[in-house]
Write a protein that holds these residues in place. Structure first.
Motif, PDB file in Angstrom:
ATOM      1  N   MET A 453       9.258  -2.138  14.920  1.00  0.00           N
ATOM      2  CA  MET A 453       8.547  -0.979  15.465  1.00  0.00           C
ATOM      3  C   MET A 453       9.375  -0.287  16.544  1.00  0.00           C
ATOM      4  N   ILE A 454       8.914   0.906  16.903  1.00  0.00           N
ATOM      5  CA  ILE A 454       9.520   1.598  18.043  1.00  0.00           C
ATOM      6  C   ILE A 454       8.931   0.964  19.308  1.00  0.00           C
ATOM      7  N   PRO A 455       9.750   0.369  20.181  1.00  0.00           N
ATOM      8  CA  PRO A 455       9.214  -0.358  21.339  1.00  0.00           C
ATOM      9  C   PRO A 455       8.516   0.549  22.340  1.00  0.00           C
ATOM     10  N   GLY A 456       7.680  -0.076  23.185  1.00  0.00           N
ATOM     11  CA  GLY A 456       6.976   0.666  24.215  1.00  0.00           C
ATOM     12  C   GLY A 456       7.894   1.047  25.365  1.00  0.00           C
ATOM     13  N   LYS A 457       7.471   2.065  26.124  1.00  0.00           N
ATOM     14  CA  LYS A 457       8.269   2.521  27.260  1.00  0.00           C
ATOM     15  C   LYS A 457       7.400   2.670  28.500  1.00  0.00           C
ATOM     16  N   GLN A 458       8.008   2.371  29.645  1.00  0.00           N
ATOM     17  CA  GLN A 458       7.367   2.564  30.937  1.00  0.00           C
ATOM     18  C   GLN A 458       8.404   3.136  31.901  1.00  0.00           C
ATOM     19  N   LYS A 459       8.131   4.341  32.407  1.00  0.00           N
ATOM     20  CA  LYS A 459       9.057   5.030  33.307  1.00  0.00           C
ATOM     21  C   LYS A 459      10.440   5.187  32.682  1.00  0.00           C
ATOM     22  N   GLY A 460      10.430   5.456  31.374  1.00  0.00           N
ATOM     23  CA  GLY A 460      11.673   5.702  30.663  1.00  0.00           C
ATOM     24  C   GLY A 460      12.424   4.462  30.230  1.00  0.00           C
ATOM     25  N   LYS A 461      11.915   3.258  30.554  1.00  0.00           N
ATOM     26  CA  LYS A 461      12.604   2.020  30.217  1.00  0.00           C
ATOM     27  C   LYS A 461      11.833   1.272  29.135  1.00  0.00           C
ATOM     28  N   LEU A 462      12.553   0.605  28.255  1.00  0.00           N
ATOM     29  CA  LEU A 462      11.925  -0.199  27.210  1.00  0.00           C
ATOM     30  C   LEU A 462      11.286  -1.428  27.830  1.00  0.00           C
ATOM     31  N   VAL A 463      10.072  -1.771  27.364  1.00  0.00           N
ATOM     32  CA  VAL A 463       9.342  -2.920  27.928  1.00  0.00           C
ATOM     33  C   VAL A 463       8.686  -3.725  26.809  1.00  0.00           C
ATOM     34  N   ASN A 464       8.287  -4.949  27.164  1.00  0.00           N
ATOM     35  CA  ASN A 464       7.505  -5.779  26.248  1.00  0.00           C
ATOM     36  C   ASN A 464       6.027  -5.399  26.367  1.00  0.00           C
ATOM     37  N   VAL A 465       5.314  -5.406  25.257  1.00  0.00           N
ATOM     38  CA  VAL A 465       3.881  -5.089  25.279  1.00  0.00           C
ATOM     39  C   VAL A 465       3.117  -6.172  24.517  1.00  0.00           C
ATOM     40  N   PRO A 466       2.174  -6.860  25.189  1.00  0.00           N
ATOM     41  CA  PRO A 466       1.406  -7.922  24.532  1.00  0.00           C
ATOM     42  C   PRO A 466       0.225  -7.373  23.732  1.00  0.00           C
ATOM     43  N   TYR A 467      -0.095  -8.051  22.638  1.00  0.00           N
ATOM     44  CA  TYR A 467      -1.191  -7.662  21.758  1.00  0.00           C
ATOM     45  C   TYR A 467      -2.079  -8.866  21.445  1.00  0.00           C
ATOM     46  N   SER A 468      -3.329  -8.576  21.137  1.00  0.00           N
ATOM     47  CA  SER A 468      -4.265  -9.591  20.656  1.00  0.00           C
ATOM     48  C   SER A 468      -4.884  -9.081  19.360  1.00  0.00           C
ATOM     49  N   LEU A 469      -4.901  -9.926  18.324  1.00  0.00           N
ATOM     50  CA  LEU A 469      -5.418  -9.511  17.019  1.00  0.00           C
ATOM     51  C   LEU A 469      -6.363 -10.568  16.455  1.00  0.00           C
ATOM     52  N   PRO A 470      -7.662 -10.246  16.336  1.00  0.00           N
ATOM     53  CA  PRO A 470      -8.589 -11.156  15.651  1.00  0.00           C
ATOM     54  C   PRO A 470      -8.554 -10.927  14.142  1.00  0.00           C
ATOM     55  N   ILE A 471      -8.489 -12.006  13.373  1.00  0.00           N
ATOM     56  CA  ILE A 471      -8.521 -11.938  11.908  1.00  0.00           C
ATOM     57  C   ILE A 471      -9.743 -12.718  11.435  1.00  0.00           C
ATOM     58  N   ILE A 472     -10.598 -12.083  10.672  1.00  0.00           N
ATOM     59  CA  ILE A 472     -11.805 -12.732  10.157  1.00  0.00           C
ATOM     60  C   ILE A 472     -11.643 -12.896   8.650  1.00  0.00           C
ATOM     61  N   PHE A 473     -11.585 -14.147   8.208  1.00  0.00           N
ATOM     62  CA  PHE A 473     -11.371 -14.456   6.793  1.00  0.00           C
ATOM     63  C   PHE A 473     -12.685 -14.950   6.203  1.00  0.00           C
ATOM     64  N   GLN A 474     -13.294 -14.120   5.344  1.00  0.00           N
ATOM     65  CA  GLN A 474     -14.549 -14.491   4.703  1.00  0.00           C
ATOM     66  C   GLN A 474     -14.234 -15.182   3.382  1.00  0.00           C
ATOM     67  N   VAL A 475     -14.476 -16.495   3.355  1.00  0.00           N
ATOM     68  CA  VAL A 475     -14.146 -17.283   2.164  1.00  0.00           C
ATOM     69  C   VAL A 475     -15.218 -17.077   1.100  1.00  0.00           C
ATOM     70  N   ALA A 476     -14.780 -16.877  -0.142  1.00  0.00           N
ATOM     71  CA  ALA A 476     -15.723 -16.674  -1.257  1.00  0.00           C
ATOM     72  C   ALA A 476     -16.508 -17.938  -1.524  1.00  0.00           C
ATOM     73  N   ASP A 477     -17.787 -17.762  -1.884  1.00  0.00           N
ATOM     74  CA  ASP A 477     -18.654 -18.883  -2.228  1.00  0.00           C
ATOM     75  C   ASP A 477     -18.450 -19.199  -3.711  1.00  0.00           C
ATOM     76  N   GLU A 478     -17.804 -20.331  -3.984  1.00  0.00           N
ATOM     77  CA  GLU A 478     -17.466 -20.672  -5.362  1.00  0.00           C
ATOM     78  C   GLU A 478     -18.695 -20.889  -6.219  1.00  0.00           C
TER      79      GLU A 478
END
Length: 485
Positions: A453-478
């Motif tokens: 990806m194109i990295p984040g910037k702060q005051k013109g400088k490249l920085v690290n940006v933390p993310y949180s991602l929830p994944i919900i997996f609905q399992v099929a009922d056999e």
């Protein structure tokens, strides 16, 4: 999507109930036509309208919400990360809802095409003549009468004396563009083939067209003669939903009753005013309703945080000393405020750290990382929304759903993933938590394969940006799948 469909059906039901109980028996045919067309369109648009002011119609005094407080340099850094929208992975079955929807729409479209083909064949096989802007089609060996846009179809077996009255009736359909109304509902039948209320709407508008045409035709015809024409011949008209048939058994009685009915009093027009509070209430509902899966957090900027605390201090004027105020304002430098729909306030007190490789939180970052394909968007919110959408699609396409069967997993499985987009635009520092280790491994595998990806910037400088991602997996009922088979 499901919420939108449910709201649309509910609104259509309310509108039709108002029509059937209050308006249907009135002789304000043009008003009723506008009501049916307008409410059918409103039922589609209202669920999409969100008016911010209506969210606060319910007084905040009746809402009690205690804040979540995180003290110290805790691992749980929700306010300091960009929380992406949850990714929902449904079991990949052949008969998915999407496939059923498109299959139904395809069948509905094919049926409409077949109806058009029937009308086209009648145009080709029968003699026709043009009278002004009208095209009169003489149907051979037929006693059918109907119209479609500027085409009026008259069976050659119809009595010549009756043809005159029928022609006047059908000309009303043509001049008032009734075929356009019916085609509008034909389109809705393709998009909402599963919704019976659309068919009810089309049935109501078809009846109304006949009342309108009759009311105009009897102005130049003797009513008794007109009644006799209706009763003497009840023909089997072609069953095509977007034409205006003159002879239709189910409508003959209703048309005669409506012709004999006295004109409605003007005071009854006030009934249509009921539409105003009805629509207003629907807008309040749609504006206040929260999306089922959405759990995004809107962070406040540093300046907004300061103003918030200052306002709070001003409200307590006289209760705090100057020294206490100064201490609180100093403390603000290490405090993050955030707002969310589920919790009005979250407060996080963070310890200061000296670190050359700084992780910049979403609250203050000037430019968030950009997912490939989202480069044209101008602000952080749009880029974040675009990234959420692209990541959701990526995870759904690449997540190995066979894991559930391999490890006998059932029900809803929630996976929480934390990662960073570093200065080079790569995914790093991946962590995952899930009910089963195999889900954690798979989540890390999928997220680590995200494109650069194109990295984040702060005051013109490249920085690290933390993310949180929830994944919900609905399992099929056999078991349920086996029963279906």
């Amino acid at each position: 999507m499901v919420q939108y469909v449910i709201q649309t059906i509910a609104f259509q039901l309310f509108f039709l109930m108002v029509y059937d109980f209050l308006l249907k028996k009135e002789t304000f045919f043009n008003w009723n036509r506008a009501y049916l067309l307008g409410t059918a369109l409103l039922s589609l648009l209202i669920p999409l309208i969100k008016i911010e002011r209506f969210k606060y119609v319910v007084s905040q005094e009746y809402i009690i919400s205690l804040p979540e407080i995180f003290l110290g340099n805790t691992k749980q850094q929700e306010p300091d990360v960009i929380v992406l929208d949850p990714v929902i992975i449904l079991p990949k079955t052949f008969w998915s809802w999407e496939l059923m929807f498109f299959l139904g729409a395809l069948i509905a479209m094919m049926l409409l095409s077949f109806k058009f083909l029937k009308v086209y064949k009648l145009l080709l096989k029968n003699p026709k003549k043009k009278v002004g802007n009208l095209h009169i089609i003489n149907l051979l060996k037929s006693n059918v009468a109907f119209s479609f846009f500027k085409y009026i179809f008259l069976g050659e077996l119809i009595n010549e004396n009756e043809k005159k009255a029928i022609l006047k009736h059908e000309m009303v359909h043509v001049k008032q563009y009734h075929s356009l109304d019916l085609l509008f509902f034909e389109v809705l039948r393709i998009l909402f083939w599963f919704n019976p209320l659309v068919y009810m709407y089309q049935n109501r508008i078809g009846e109304l067209h006949e009342f309108l045409a009759d009311a105009q035709a009897v102005k130049t015809e003797n009513k008794n003669t007109y009644y006799q024409n209706l009763l003497s011949q009840v023909f089997d008209t072609k069953k095509i939903s977007f034409i205006n048939p003159f002879f239709k058994q189910s409508l003959i009685k209703k048309r005669i009753v409506m012709l004999q009915k006295s004109k409605s009093k003007q005071i009854n027009l006030l009934k249509y005013a009921l539409l105003i509070p009805l629509v207003f209430g629907m807008l309040i509902y749609t504006s206040c309703a929260q999306e089922q899966v959405k759990n995004s957090t809107e962070q406040l900027s540093i300046s907004e945080q300061i103003e918030t605390l200052k306002a709070s201090l001003d409200a307590k004027e006289g209760q705090l000393t100057d020294e206490e105020k100064s201490s609180l304002l100093e403390l603000l430098k290490n405090v993050n405020f955030s707002k969310s729909e589920s919790n009005p306030w979250k407060i996080s007190v963070v310890q200061n750290e000296v670190n050359e490789d700084i992780d910049v939180p979403f609250a203050v970052i000037e430019q968030v990382p950009v997912f490939p394909g989202c480069e044209g968007l101008s602000n952080n919110n749009d880029r974040k929304a675009c990234m959420s959408k692209e990541i959701s699609m990526f995870v759904n396409e690449n997540f190995n759903t066979k894991i559930a069967k391999e490890h006998n997993l059932t029900g809803k499985q929630r996976i929480n993933v934390i990662f960073k987009i570093n200065k080079a635009g790569n995914v790093v520092a991946l962590q995952a938590r899930a009910p089963h280790p195999a889900l954690e491994v798979e989540a890390i595998r999928v997220i680590s394969s995200l494109p650069k990806m194109i990295p984040g910037k702060q005051k013109g400088k490249l920085v690290n940006v933390p993310y949180s991602l929830p994944i919900i997996f609905q399992v099929a009922d056999e078991k349920s799948d086996t029963n279906k088979g």
